[in-house]
Design a protein around this motif. Sequence first.
Motif, PDB file in Angstrom:
ATOM      1  N   TRP B  79       0.830  -1.209   0.000  1.00 34.86           N
ATOM      2  CA  TRP B  79       0.000   0.000   0.000  1.00 34.86           C
ATOM      3  C   TRP B  79       0.861   1.256   0.000  1.00 34.86           C
ATOM      4  CZ3 TRP B  79      -3.965  -1.379   4.424  1.00 34.86           C
ATOM      5  CH2 TRP B  79      -4.831  -2.394   3.954  1.00 34.86           C
ATOM      6  N   ARG B 232      -4.659  -1.196  -3.402  1.00 34.79           N
ATOM      7  CA  ARG B 232      -5.068  -0.085  -2.538  1.00 34.79           C
ATOM      8  C   ARG B 232      -3.903   0.869  -2.303  1.00 34.79           C
ATOM      9  NH1 ARG B 232     -10.332   0.278  -2.133  1.00 34.79           N
ATOM     10  NH2 ARG B 232     -11.396  -1.632  -1.561  1.00 34.79           N
ATOM     11  N   THR B 233      -4.248   2.148  -2.106  1.00 34.17           N
ATOM     12  CA  THR B 233      -3.246   3.072  -1.581  1.00 34.17           C
ATOM     13  C   THR B 233      -3.330   2.999  -0.065  1.00 34.17           C
ATOM     14  OG1 THR B 233      -4.808   4.890  -1.527  1.00 34.17           O
ATOM     15  CG2 THR B 233      -3.501   4.625  -3.538  1.00 34.17           C
ATOM     16  N   GLY B 237      -6.512   2.003   2.052  1.00 32.26           N
ATOM     17  CA  GLY B 237      -6.345   0.789   2.849  1.00 32.26           C
ATOM     18  C   GLY B 237      -6.678   1.017   4.309  1.00 32.26           C
TER      19      GLY B 237
END
Lengths: 297, 285
Positions: B79, B232-233, B237
């Motif tokens: 992430w 996801r970033t 996240g």
Amino acid sequence: MLRASWRSRFTSSLFVLPYLACFALFLLIPILYGIYISLHEFELLSKEHPFVGFQHYASIFTPGTYLNSLFFNGLWATLQFVIYSVPLLIALGLALSLLVNALPRRIRGLFRTFYFLPYALSASVMAVIWLMMFDTNAGFINSFLAKLSLDPAPWLTGRPWAWIALVLATLWWTIGFNMVIFINALNEVPEDHYEAASIDGANAWRKFVAITLPSIRPVMLFVLITSTIASFNIYAQPFLLTRGGPGDSTKVLLINILDQAFIRKELGSASAMAVLMALLIMAVSVVQYRLTYGRKE
Amino acid sequence: MNMNRNMNLKKIRTALLVLIAAATAAVFLLPLVWMLSTGFKNDFEALAGQMNFIPKKPTFDNFVDGLTGELMNVPITRWIFNSLFAGAAGTALVLWIDSMAAYALARLPDVPLRRVLFPMFVASLMIPGVLTFLPMYLEFNQFGLINTYYALVLPYTAGAFGVFLLYQFFVSFPREIEEAARIDGANKWQVYASVLLPSSVPIMVTLGIFTFMGVYNDFVWPLYATTSPEMRTITAGIAMMAHGSYTQAYGKLMAMTTIAALPVLLVFIFGQRSFVRAITQSGIK
């Protein structure tokens, strides 16, 4: 000469082309496409998207329909947040900037950083921190209240506590932005105006009302517009902190629009609500601008 | 005597102001300190509802488990990589395309439609994001680009703030230097690359920090533009974790949150001057 100029225009346009392409793909086309979608029955999972004209818009404005309550309940929650947060964001932002500017020069930068630091956090980091601070049983704030022998409050699940919690978290997170704008505006006010007022025997309050406030008027307008737009766009705070509750009382417009699009997969009506919300936001900023500048003309 | 009294009054006033400022600063910093402190507590202590800033049994487990991915299959390092990559790629793209466009609009009078383009770009700053959000999602969805880095980077390139900021700078750039280069035979590209760009480093740094923080911290778009765990970033996240099974595991959640906040806090603290400048210039219109 003519040929050279044609070539020159061609090379000049090459410089603008990459940005123009991005602008078209990720702004212009989406705007037009969004309006197109809002005029269709656009279910995410179906292949057919029949044209329905202004039916979604009509439904939004027809009392008693589902879309009507979705849009106006969301709008009411959003408006409440705007009303609660904007005056505080402006007044306390200005107060913080005055405080920083009154400090000895050596420590101004340090305190500006302290107040501005939360602005660097992302929405979810901010929300998770306040989820823990406001926790009913284990949260810092209720533990603190217990130490003072005060009753704990249901910060995220009760009325009116949920609104208070959302506004407090927002103030903490974003007020540094307004403070920075105000500090810059205060530093632009010519020093000799204050000196002249001092010679005339004006006190600090008088100087603030007669010199400071009129001088920073355009900046006040800018802060008013940016704070209002930001508050209209509220999403992360209720989405992560109160989950729209208690009941649906903090289900703001953006939550309802995205639920309609991604949970119920109704992109047509969601887009119609989005178009109306965008028009509303633009109208509010135009009105604020007119009210401040239009009067003189 | 009178002067002495005035001096003393001034000192008391300053001391009082510093005291108020310090108390206010404590309120602002408390949630951050509490986040850090809770990250070092085990879940039992984190939920005990006590106000101890120094953990009774400090533990690194939350941080270690988080970074090694042992926390319920949450790939937090991935992430962070996604966020840093999107931030860096988005910033590089924005700096490149915005500076070229701003140079052309400010210095090249023969750009076709110049009189239409610049006002149109500036006017687009008024457009609320909600208007483009859903159609942009569909656009990426139709090209199969949801859950890709394209979706995490490209939308930010449409922002006109950079063009606006750099335009202001390029317009006021002294003409003599540019003309000297032209007389030496430099073409438009050479003037842009070797005269204007090198002298615009400070303003480019300003725009770069502003853009990086914007992309790294963006919340709603990456939340919907990614659905698979590994795309996801960190911002999206953390939001998913806060909605999921971690809701009450404050020790773990706060360790993750601290890790998530650290990169951008460092960029912010070191680049604060530039960041403030960008904010201020966005206010001057």
